[in-house]
Design a protein around this motif. Sequence first.
Motif, PDB file in Angstrom:
ATOM      1  N   ASP A   1      -4.901  25.356 -67.247  1.00  0.00           N
ATOM      2  CA  ASP A   1      -5.192  24.743 -68.553  1.00  0.00           C
ATOM      3  C   ASP A   1      -6.456  25.388 -69.095  1.00  0.00           C
ATOM      4  OD1 ASP A   1      -3.123  22.584 -68.527  1.00  0.00           O
ATOM      5  OD2 ASP A   1      -4.256  21.938 -66.770  1.00  0.00           O
ATOM      6  N   LEU A   2      -6.465  25.679 -70.387  1.00  0.00           N
ATOM      7  CA  LEU A   2      -7.638  26.321 -70.976  1.00  0.00           C
ATOM      8  C   LEU A   2      -7.699  26.083 -72.478  1.00  0.00           C
ATOM      9  CD1 LEU A   2      -6.883  29.796 -72.063  1.00  0.00           C
ATOM     10  CD2 LEU A   2      -5.490  29.043 -70.142  1.00  0.00           C
TER      11      LEU A   2
ATOM     12  N   ALA B   1       1.318  27.590 -67.957  1.00  0.00           N
ATOM     13  CA  ALA B   1       0.065  27.660 -68.715  1.00  0.00           C
ATOM     14  C   ALA B   1       0.093  26.659 -69.873  1.00  0.00           C
ATOM     15  CB  ALA B   1      -0.155  29.069 -69.250  1.00  0.00           C
ATOM     16  N   THR B   2      -0.998  25.944 -70.046  1.00  0.00           N
ATOM     17  CA  THR B   2      -1.167  25.019 -71.168  1.00  0.00           C
ATOM     18  C   THR B   2      -2.441  25.411 -71.905  1.00  0.00           C
ATOM     19  OG1 THR B   2      -0.093  23.227 -69.950  1.00  0.00           O
ATOM     20  CG2 THR B   2      -1.415  22.618 -71.874  1.00  0.00           C
ATOM     21  N   ILE B   3      -2.306  25.762 -73.184  1.00  0.00           N
ATOM     22  CA  ILE B   3      -3.453  26.260 -73.967  1.00  0.00           C
ATOM     23  C   ILE B   3      -3.678  25.360 -75.170  1.00  0.00           C
ATOM     24  CG2 ILE B   3      -4.385  28.200 -75.272  1.00  0.00           C
ATOM     25  CD1 ILE B   3      -2.661  30.057 -73.605  1.00  0.00           C
ATOM     26  N   GLN B   4      -4.899  24.858 -75.287  1.00  0.00           N
ATOM     27  CA  GLN B   4      -5.275  24.050 -76.444  1.00  0.00           C
ATOM     28  C   GLN B   4      -5.991  24.942 -77.466  1.00  0.00           C
ATOM     29  OE1 GLN B   4      -7.584  20.553 -75.561  1.00  0.00           O
ATOM     30  NE2 GLN B   4      -8.068  20.152 -77.706  1.00  0.00           N
ATOM     31  N   LEU B   5      -5.528  24.912 -78.709  1.00  0.00           N
ATOM     32  CA  LEU B   5      -6.127  25.723 -79.775  1.00  0.00           C
ATOM     33  C   LEU B   5      -7.292  24.986 -80.406  1.00  0.00           C
ATOM     34  CD1 LEU B   5      -2.867  26.979 -81.557  1.00  0.00           C
ATOM     35  CD2 LEU B   5      -4.222  28.147 -79.813  1.00  0.00           C
ATOM     36  N   LEU B   6      -8.406  25.709 -80.599  1.00  0.00           N
ATOM     37  CA  LEU B   6      -9.596  25.129 -81.221  1.00  0.00           C
ATOM     38  C   LEU B   6     -10.232  26.142 -82.163  1.00  0.00           C
ATOM     39  CD1 LEU B   6     -11.310  23.412 -78.138  1.00  0.00           C
ATOM     40  CD2 LEU B   6     -10.175  22.250 -80.033  1.00  0.00           C
ATOM     41  N   PRO B   7     -10.828  25.672 -83.275  1.00  0.00           N
ATOM     42  CA  PRO B   7     -11.592  26.590 -84.140  1.00  0.00           C
ATOM     43  C   PRO B   7     -12.802  27.140 -83.385  1.00  0.00           C
ATOM     44  CG  PRO B   7     -11.080  24.530 -85.283  1.00  0.00           C
ATOM     45  CD  PRO B   7     -10.739  24.313 -83.848  1.00  0.00           C
TER      46      PRO B   7
ATOM     47  N   VAL C   1     -11.390  26.976 -68.421  1.00  0.00           N
ATOM     48  CA  VAL C   1     -10.208  27.392 -67.664  1.00  0.00           C
ATOM     49  C   VAL C   1     -10.207  26.656 -66.322  1.00  0.00           C
ATOM     50  CG1 VAL C   1      -8.977  29.332 -66.651  1.00  0.00           C
ATOM     51  CG2 VAL C   1     -10.307  29.665 -68.748  1.00  0.00           C
ATOM     52  N   VAL C   2      -9.188  25.825 -66.098  1.00  0.00           N
ATOM     53  CA  VAL C   2      -9.067  25.091 -64.840  1.00  0.00           C
ATOM     54  C   VAL C   2      -7.670  25.331 -64.265  1.00  0.00           C
ATOM     55  CG1 VAL C   2     -10.748  23.297 -65.373  1.00  0.00           C
ATOM     56  CG2 VAL C   2      -8.384  22.995 -66.085  1.00  0.00           C
ATOM     57  N   THR C   3      -7.593  25.400 -62.947  1.00  0.00           N
ATOM     58  CA  THR C   3      -6.319  25.684 -62.284  1.00  0.00           C
ATOM     59  C   THR C   3      -6.047  24.640 -61.200  1.00  0.00           C
ATOM     60  OG1 THR C   3      -7.290  27.098 -60.575  1.00  0.00           O
ATOM     61  CG2 THR C   3      -6.636  28.144 -62.661  1.00  0.00           C
ATOM     62  N   ARG C   4      -4.793  24.526 -60.841  1.00  0.00           N
ATOM     63  CA  ARG C   4      -4.410  23.676 -59.726  1.00  0.00           C
ATOM     64  C   ARG C   4      -3.053  24.137 -59.197  1.00  0.00           C
ATOM     65  NH1 ARG C   4      -0.705  19.456 -60.818  1.00  0.00           N
ATOM     66  NH2 ARG C   4      -0.098  19.299 -63.009  1.00  0.00           N
TER      67      ARG C   4
ATOM     68  N   ALA D   1      -8.415  35.524 -60.329  1.00  0.00           N
ATOM     69  CA  ALA D   1      -8.833  36.826 -60.848  1.00  0.00           C
ATOM     70  C   ALA D   1      -7.748  37.433 -61.736  1.00  0.00           C
ATOM     71  CB  ALA D   1      -9.163  37.770 -59.688  1.00  0.00           C
ATOM     72  N   GLN D   2      -6.476  37.245 -61.362  1.00  0.00           N
ATOM     73  CA  GLN D   2      -5.379  37.728 -62.198  1.00  0.00           C
ATOM     74  C   GLN D   2      -5.375  37.034 -63.550  1.00  0.00           C
ATOM     75  OE1 GLN D   2      -2.239  37.032 -59.028  1.00  0.00           O
ATOM     76  NE2 GLN D   2      -1.434  38.932 -59.907  1.00  0.00           N
ATOM     77  N   ILE D   3      -5.614  35.741 -63.536  1.00  0.00           N
ATOM     78  CA  ILE D   3      -5.654  34.973 -64.788  1.00  0.00           C
ATOM     79  C   ILE D   3      -6.788  35.469 -65.678  1.00  0.00           C
ATOM     80  CG2 ILE D   3      -6.125  32.678 -65.744  1.00  0.00           C
ATOM     81  CD1 ILE D   3      -4.639  31.518 -63.314  1.00  0.00           C
ATOM     82  N   ASP D   4      -7.969  35.641 -65.086  1.00  0.00           N
ATOM     83  CA  ASP D   4      -9.119  36.108 -65.864  1.00  0.00           C
ATOM     84  C   ASP D   4      -8.868  37.504 -66.443  1.00  0.00           C
ATOM     85  OD1 ASP D   4     -10.475  33.779 -65.332  1.00  0.00           O
ATOM     86  OD2 ASP D   4     -11.567  34.594 -63.601  1.00  0.00           O
ATOM     87  N   GLN D   5      -8.165  38.342 -65.678  1.00  0.00           N
ATOM     88  CA  GLN D   5      -7.869  39.692 -66.156  1.00  0.00           C
ATOM     89  C   GLN D   5      -6.950  39.652 -67.377  1.00  0.00           C
ATOM     90  OE1 GLN D   5      -6.101  42.197 -63.168  1.00  0.00           O
ATOM     91  NE2 GLN D   5      -6.187  44.035 -64.415  1.00  0.00           N
TER      92      GLN D   5
END
Length: 296
Positions: free
Chosen positions: A242-243, A276-282, A230-233, A211-215
């Motif tokens: 990762d998202l 946090a790992t974020i992949q950029l996409l158009p 959005v996946v967590t572990r 919930a903190q992440i989503d906020q």
Amino acid sequence: MQVSTYLKLSVAVAVATIALKAGAWWITDSVGLLSDALESLVNLAGASFALLMVTLAAAPPDEDHPYGHHKAEYFSSGFEGVLILAAALAIIVTAVERLWAPQPLEQLGWGLGLSLLASALNGALAWAMLRKAREHRSMALEGDARHLMTDVWTSVGVVVGLAAVTVTDWLWLDPVIAIAVAANIAREGVSLIRSSADGLMDRALEPEVRAQIDQVLAGFAHPTIRFDHVVTRRAGQRRFVDLHMHMPAGWSLGRAAALRTSVEQALMSAVPGLRATIQLLPSDVEAHFDDARDLL
């Protein structure tokens, strides 16, 4: 104090409580107190192994383990769970034998006094360890603390039961108490093994953490910016998310990278220990996971 310091203290307290409870069993010949002493022996083995695994988990990444050794803590809780089940089985075997051949108990006053002193030591340490485990999100420390707390309630049950033996002179109560103790610690052992397996299988983060992440992500949402997949572990004391972050295709790489950095920093500030790992996409590109063709 550090997590390893608490575990070293746990080892020392386990040695002390083994001496106290073994003495209580020796002078009373109670299988209830014997079962209590055996559980403290498990505490010693579990704390020693937990200390080893925490030390290994703290080791920096290397060539063979580029993501670190954080999951080593799960082996600790699993090992302790197996030890608990073994102790429960040994207690049941001894208690059943005594149930068929009850024996009088001696010097219960001294025995119960030694057991209560050992329980006080375990209770104080377990309370402090649980607080530290929540602070550092240490599975090894939590497992050892939970086992110690189980030991405390076990000792209380044994003391109450043996007091009842003194009042009623029902000798069969002693082995029955031991069997009840075994059932209780076996339940705790199964719980520890289940928690260990969940961690090794990359269980998602707790609902309140998600919930903190989503906020945080909602704070960056915009008609031209969206997040998905959005996946967590969790791995030991580390948390991972990762998202995908979608943005206009016309943005420059510098602008996109700057926004991603802001999102990553916000996430890691909101959730201690998060990576946090974020992949950029158009915006008009979708990525899919769990496609059976990916396994070919």
